[in-house]
Enzyme design. Structure first.
Site, PDB file in Angstrom:
ATOM      1  N   GLY A  18       0.725  -1.226  -0.075  1.00 40.42           N
ATOM      2  CA  GLY A  18      -0.037   0.043  -0.151  1.00 40.42           C
ATOM      3  C   GLY A  18       0.820   1.208  -0.219  1.00 40.42           C
ATOM      4  N   GLY A  21       0.215   8.757   2.554  1.00 40.86           N
ATOM      5  CA  GLY A  21       0.503  10.244   2.166  1.00 40.86           C
ATOM      6  C   GLY A  21       1.894  10.492   3.089  1.00 40.86           C
ATOM      7  N   MET A  22       2.027   9.561   3.913  1.00 40.09           N
ATOM      8  CA  MET A  22       3.342   9.856   4.382  1.00 40.09           C
ATOM      9  C   MET A  22       4.592   8.600   4.147  1.00 40.09           C
ATOM     10  SD  MET A  22       4.191  10.544   8.656  1.00 40.09           S
ATOM     11  CE  MET A  22       4.117   8.979   9.291  1.00 40.09           C
ATOM     12  N   ALA A  23       3.990   7.335   4.055  1.00 38.09           N
ATOM     13  CA  ALA A  23       5.091   6.236   3.969  1.00 38.09           C
ATOM     14  C   ALA A  23       4.138   5.109   3.150  1.00 38.09           C
ATOM     15  CB  ALA A  23       5.235   5.537   5.235  1.00 38.09           C
ATOM     16  N   VAL A  25       4.211   0.968   2.372  1.00 35.30           N
ATOM     17  CA  VAL A  25       4.400  -0.362   2.940  1.00 35.30           C
ATOM     18  C   VAL A  25       4.739  -1.438   1.906  1.00 35.30           C
ATOM     19  CG1 VAL A  25       3.079  -1.741   4.544  1.00 35.30           C
ATOM     20  CG2 VAL A  25       2.779   0.354   4.799  1.00 35.30           C
ATOM     21  N   ASP A 134      -5.989   8.769  15.095  1.00 35.55           N
ATOM     22  CA  ASP A 134      -6.376   8.743  13.619  1.00 35.55           C
ATOM     23  C   ASP A 134      -6.856   7.295  13.580  1.00 35.55           C
ATOM     24  OD1 ASP A 134      -6.522   9.270  11.009  1.00 35.55           O
ATOM     25  OD2 ASP A 134      -4.417   8.467  10.395  1.00 35.55           O
TER      26      ASP A 134
END
Length: 666
Positions: A18, A21-23, A25, A134
């Site tokens: 996947g 927005g930040m990382a 995987v 979150d």
């Protein structure tokens, strides 16, 4: 990151799971522990963003503090070529968002079972003062056995370290945002409870409660609009179950569940018969002030009012008689009082007051300066020390420490982390692999080995290492591979009969054998004609470097004479009819023996006894060390009418023997 790339020499990337927005995987394979893992890698365009790196590292810190069956486990944290990464447990399944889309509608018992796992995990985080901030179905994984795992603590809030969210910044998904987050107010554990209520709403209805064209419009609805009723979507939903949603998503914190445990307890009884007739839950309303009833005016009251009016008129006339001097005196005194009060207030505001030092641990120096500036404090001295808990550049401690009351404008000294301490790796060549392995593993080093034959080093001795002896390393982040001696390579000895001494010497040098010569004719004039007439060990014997090879030499003339004599003797004694023949014997290997090498491998010591025309059974004919089932050939020379014998002894125990061996092998 490309498929096949090996991260830090250990994690082989298989495919992408996947992108966020930040990382991103990835699914990877741990080459050391032989298992699949999930690797979370900070996006390359964010690796120079201090805020993104800080949130990414905060997730690692949050996860290392949590150990729960419903929270994704973290295995490793690292950095390679500026790339920050986390190695986590790989959950084979789907996120809850996809699960709802695929399986909706599903029964209430299953919904409650999933929610109870989520609540249990969040309760564990809250017990460590960690607020997720979150929570949404996309951050909740569920496997084929319906086991839940919460992940993505990237913007998790540690309440002991921070108190407010970032002003005017909406973190997380707006569909699950609490009213206080949408307003930019203080975030508490009850903010997570609100998000849990929205998740329960979606599991019951298949949709989120508020829709809008923009994120701002949806955020406004969270603190302005009433929560829709789940029973409007499905009237079969029990009222008690809807009440859990309403209680969890109350706009005011005073009306919302006080803790996740309270919500879990309420949810656990929502389907019980005792609550089947429960009324709809409504938030408590504040009581308005009571309306006061005025009584009618009476005649006596009217007279009193009239008298009061006359007195007022009379007083006004008297006041006009005051002298102008008195008026100025009163005005002057009043003015001085106002000036005095203003001055005292200004001085009080200007004087420094006491403030409490916040918890700066985990912040960078820049963040600490900003936080202290808001409290009118300053950063004093800055020192560094090693830390295994905080990353390089994060604050380890402050002096005075957090919670201490100090005057404004005071200085706060801080200690920054230098990261984990590094140590010189050291030289382990020539040492025992087993001893070194135990020593390094106790420090957290991952130790691997590869075998190599050596004619000079004993079995189990370290020949080389993959890390330089002078390199400084962090023990628990280090993997080393040692080259370990498996001993000399075993060789089968050839028949050296008829070889010259020089040829035998060359052969012994080639195999690393120690040559021992008997009846040496090297000093005679015919030394160049000396030939081997016998050897020990015998031809066909398994032998290793460093062992002794013994030969007997005779010159060519002696050989010829010996041969002629043998021929004549053979002719003269042809009637004796001596016969030479071989007997093959299989020697089984015993793997239960106590005999072992430094590297742990098992061996058997074999002794062979032989009786024929040239040997006696009481003498050892040959000694061998075997590591597997072995076949040997025994040479016999027997006179006609006589029989031979042999006996095989393994580690002191007779395992095979035969009598009356004749020339035909019977």
């Amino acid at each position: 990151m490309k498929t096949g790339y090996i991260l830090s020499g250990r994690y082989k990337i298989k495919n992408t799971l996947g992108e966020g927005g930040m990382a991103n995987v990835y699914l990877a394979y741990d080459l050391i522990l032989k298992r699949e893992v999930a690797v979370k890698l900070l996006r390359l365009d964010l690796r120079d963003d201090p805020g993104a790196v800080r949130r990414f590292k905060r997730e690692a810190i949050s996860l290392t503090e949590l150990a729960h069956p419903n929270i994704v486990s973290i295995y490793d944290v690292g950095e390679e070529n500026g790339m920050q990464y986390l190695v986590m447990e790989y959950v084979q399944g789907m996120d809850l968002k996809s699960y709802i889309a695929k399986n909706f509608p599903f029964n209430y018992e299953q919904i409650i079972s999933i929610m109870e796992q989520i609540l249990s995990a969040v309760a564990e985080a809250h017990a460590h003062d960690i607020i997720h901030r979150d929570l949404k179905p996309q951050n909740i994984l569920i496997d084929s056995n319906n086991q839940v795992k919460i992940t993505d603590f990237g913007i998790a809030l540690v309440t002991s370290e921070y108190s407010l969210t970032q002003t005017n910044t909406l973190m997380g998904s707006v569909h699950y945002l609490s009213p206080e987050q949408a307003r930019g107010s203080t975030v508490t554990k009850q903010s997570d409870i609100y998000s849990l209520g929205i998740i329960l709403f979606e599991m019951l209805t298949g949709r989120v409660p508020y829709q809008g064209e923009t994120a701002v419009s949806i955020a406004l609805k969270h603190f302005q609009n009433e929560m829709p009723s789940v029973r409007d979507f499905d009237e079969q939903i029990p009222q008690a179950l809807e009440n859990v949603v309403l209680h969890a998503t109350a706009k005011l914190l005073t009306d919302r569940y006080a803790s996740v445990t309270e919500m879990a307890n309420d949810l656990g009884t929502a389907l019980s018969l005792a609550r089947s007739n429960e009324k709809k839950w409504l938030p408590e309303k504040s009581n308005d002030e009571e309306t006061k009833i005025l009584t009618p005016l009476r005649e006596k009251d009217l007279k009193k009012d009239q008298k009061a009016a006359e007195d007022t008129s009379r007083n006004k006339k008297e006041k006009k008689k005051w002298s102008r001097r008195k008026k100025w005196l009163v005005f002057g005194i009043s003015f001085l009082i106002v000036i005095l009060l203003t001055t005292v207030t200004a001085i009080g505001l200007m004087l420094p007051r006491n403030v409490e030092i916040p918890d700066l641990r985990g912040m960078t120096e820049v963040e600490a300066k900003s936080t202290l500036k808001d409290l009118k404090l300053k950063v004093g001295s800055v020192k560094q020390r090693y830390s295994s808990k905080y990353y390089y550049g994060q604050i380890v401690a402050s002096r005075p420490k957090e919670g201490t009351s100090v005057r404004q404008n005071s200085k706060v000294n801080i200690i920054l982390s230098k990261g984990q301490e590094k140590f010189k790796f050291g030289d382990y060549k020539g040492q025992s692999y087993t001893t070194v392995k135990n020593k390094l593993e106790a420090k957290g080093v991952t130790v691997l080995n590869e075998k190599k034959h050596s004619n000079t080093a004993a079995k189990g001795e370290i020949l080389g290492q993959s890390i330089s002896k002078n390199r400084k390393v962090i023990w628990n982040d280090t993997t080393v591979t040692f080259t370990v001696s498996s001993g000399a390579k075993e060789m089968i000895l050839r028949d050296l009969t008829g070889y010259t001494r020089k040829s035998v010497q060359d052969y012994a040098d080639e195999l690393g054998l120690i040559l021992k010569v008997k009846n040496d004719a090297a000093n005679s004039s015919s030394s160049n004609s000396s030939l081997t007439v016998s050897q020990y060990p015998a031809a066909g014997t398994s032998i290793q470097s460093g062992q002794i090879l013994e030969i007997t030499l005779a010159n060519e003339a002696q050989n010829s004479s010996t041969k002629d004599s043998s021929s004549q003797s053979s002719s003269a004694s042809s009637n004796s009819k001596s016969n030479s023949f071989d007997v093959n014997v299989a020697i089984p290997f015993d793997g239960t023996t106590q005999q072992s090498n430094p590297d742990g491998s098992k061996t058997n010591k074999i002794e062979i006894y032989l009786q024929d025309k040239d040997h006696r059974l009481s003498d050892v004919y040959e000694t061998q060390t075997i590591t597997k089932d072995t076949n040997v050939t025994l040479p016999f020379t027997l006179d006609n009418g006589t029989g031979g014998k042999y006996k095989i002894v393994r580690d002191g125990t007779v395992i095979a023997e035969r009598d009356n061996i004749t020339h035909n092998g019977n």
